[in-house]
Design an enzyme around this catalytic site. Structure first.
Site, PDB file in Angstrom:
ATOM      1  N   GLY A  24      59.614  55.525  39.592  1.00  0.00           N
ATOM      2  CA  GLY A  24      58.881  56.232  40.801  1.00  0.00           C
ATOM      3  C   GLY A  24      57.507  57.098  39.807  1.00  0.00           C
ATOM      4  O   GLY A  24      57.698  57.238  38.782  1.00  0.00           O
ATOM      5  N   SER A  25      55.902  56.721  40.921  1.00  0.00           N
ATOM      6  CA  SER A  25      54.954  57.470  40.013  1.00  0.00           C
ATOM      7  C   SER A  25      54.702  56.725  38.803  1.00  0.00           C
ATOM      8  O   SER A  25      54.190  55.406  38.963  1.00  0.00           O
ATOM      9  CB  SER A  25      55.385  58.454  39.949  1.00  0.00           C
ATOM     10  OG  SER A  25      54.447  59.632  39.792  1.00  0.00           O
ATOM     11  N   SER A  26      54.777  57.547  37.881  1.00  0.00           N
ATOM     12  CA  SER A  26      54.084  56.830  36.846  1.00  0.00           C
ATOM     13  C   SER A  26      55.202  55.680  36.447  1.00  0.00           C
ATOM     14  O   SER A  26      54.288  54.670  35.983  1.00  0.00           O
ATOM     15  CB  SER A  26      54.205  58.080  35.515  1.00  0.00           C
ATOM     16  OG  SER A  26      53.217  56.664  34.115  1.00  0.00           O
TER      17      SER A  26
END
Ligand SMILES: *[C@@H]1O[C@H](CO)[C@@H](O)[C@H](O)[C@H]1NC(C)=O
Ligand SMILES: *[C@@H]1O[C@H](CO)[C@@H](O)[C@H](O)[C@H]1NC(C)=O
Length: 292
Positions: free
Chosen positions: A138-140
């Site tokens: 998720g995300s990074s």
């Protein structure tokens, strides 16, 4: 004097012998990366022979332990449910390095190289089925999932990323450098140019590439939704297919989510009204991986 992490590992092992499997650090996973990323692994009690492997890559300001303990992150539950091993890499910085040259090229020594080394270690140590290695985050962690797919396509069969950016979008001069232009959705390229960025991470590679499932929320205020389009451009170009969906389904897998396929190897799921980051959907990611 015993190192804290050694003590922790002993404690985790003691705990696991009484209460079942636990997240455990592997302190020497080998390879030549200079990145100090840590490897943590979860082997469920009901692990299958020649198991599948899912690499679950955390977001910024998280860690292997925090991500593993986060009740919204379903990969421990997935490991327990289906008997696969999960690796939980832990970043040496707050966010994953998806900006420096050392991580944006195969065997460059950076964080992506360290995660590749973890996969190689686990495949040997746990006799993982080589056709059953998958990456999510998720995300990074999603940004890193895109980088892993570009730089180490031979190590995994499918990827499912939530609220990330195209591989190379964060490129910059520093390690784990934030990139406002990319985050704000201003780093746009043609499909061909994005494909070239990914191909340059492993020049000359002509083998199979992982199937890509890409999730994003329409009101993401951290990683602008334009990045969904840029990821789709990159991976449709890699697979040589059009950006026109071959089929789309509204309200799938749930209300206000739209699932679009671009041939068999690229799937986008756009979540209207969902912000940062789009919640992990265990069943749909496992189905994309073909986990049974
Ligand atoms: C590896 O996984 C594939 C796909 O599920 C399966 O067909 C194959 O038999 C597996 N190999 C082993 C050694 O388990
Ligand atoms: C693919 O790459 C391998 C290894 O670099 C090379 O031997 C082979 O000729 C290449 N095949 C094609 C079709 O380009």
């Amino acid at each position: 004097m015993m190192h804290f992490s050694t003590l922790f590992t002993i404690a985790a092992l003691a705990f696991s012998s009484v209460y079942g499997a636990a997240l455990t650090q592997v302190s020497n996973y080998g390879g030549k990366a200079t990145s100090k990323a840590q490897m943590w692994v979860y082997v469920p009690d009901n692990v299958k022979p020649n198991p599948s492997l899912v690499v679950a890559i955390h977001s910024c300001e998280s860690s292997a332990q925090k991500y593993f303990q986060n009740s919204k992150i379903p990969w421990k539950q997935g490991s327990d449910g289906k008997g696969y091993i999960s690796i939980w890499p832990s970043a040496p910085q707050s966010c994953w390095d998806v900006s420096s040259k050392s991580t944006l090229v195969r065997n460059g020594g950076g964080d992506s190289n360290a995660i590749a080394n973890m996969i190689i270690y686990a495949m040997d140590k746990y006799k993982v089925n080589a056709t059953q290695v998958f990456v999510t985050g998720g995300s990074s962690g999603a940004m890193m999932g895109n980088v892993m797919a570009a730089a180490y396509p031979d190590l995994m069969s499918a990827v499912s990323v939530y609220s990330g950016v195209a591989a190379g979008c964060y490129a910059g001069s520093g390690v784990a450098q934030w990139n406002n232009a990319c985050a704000n959705g201003q780093s746009t390229k043609t499909a061909q140019a994005w494909g070239d960025v990914a191909r340059a991470m492993y020049p000359g590679y002509n083998g199979t590439r992982p199937r890509m499932q890409i999730w994003h929320g329409s009101v993401d205020g951290t990683i602008a939704p334009q990045n969904y389009q840029e990821e789709l451009k990159q991976w449709t170009n890699i697979f040589g297919v059009s950006m026109t969906a071959t089929d789309s389904k509204d309200n799938t897998p749930e209300k206000n989510y739209k699932t679009s396929n671009y041939g068999p190897n690229v799937q986008g799921i756009y979540a209207t009204g969902v912000g940062h980051s789009c919640p992990a959907h265990l069943a749909e990611s496992e189905a994309w991986f073909g986990l049974k």
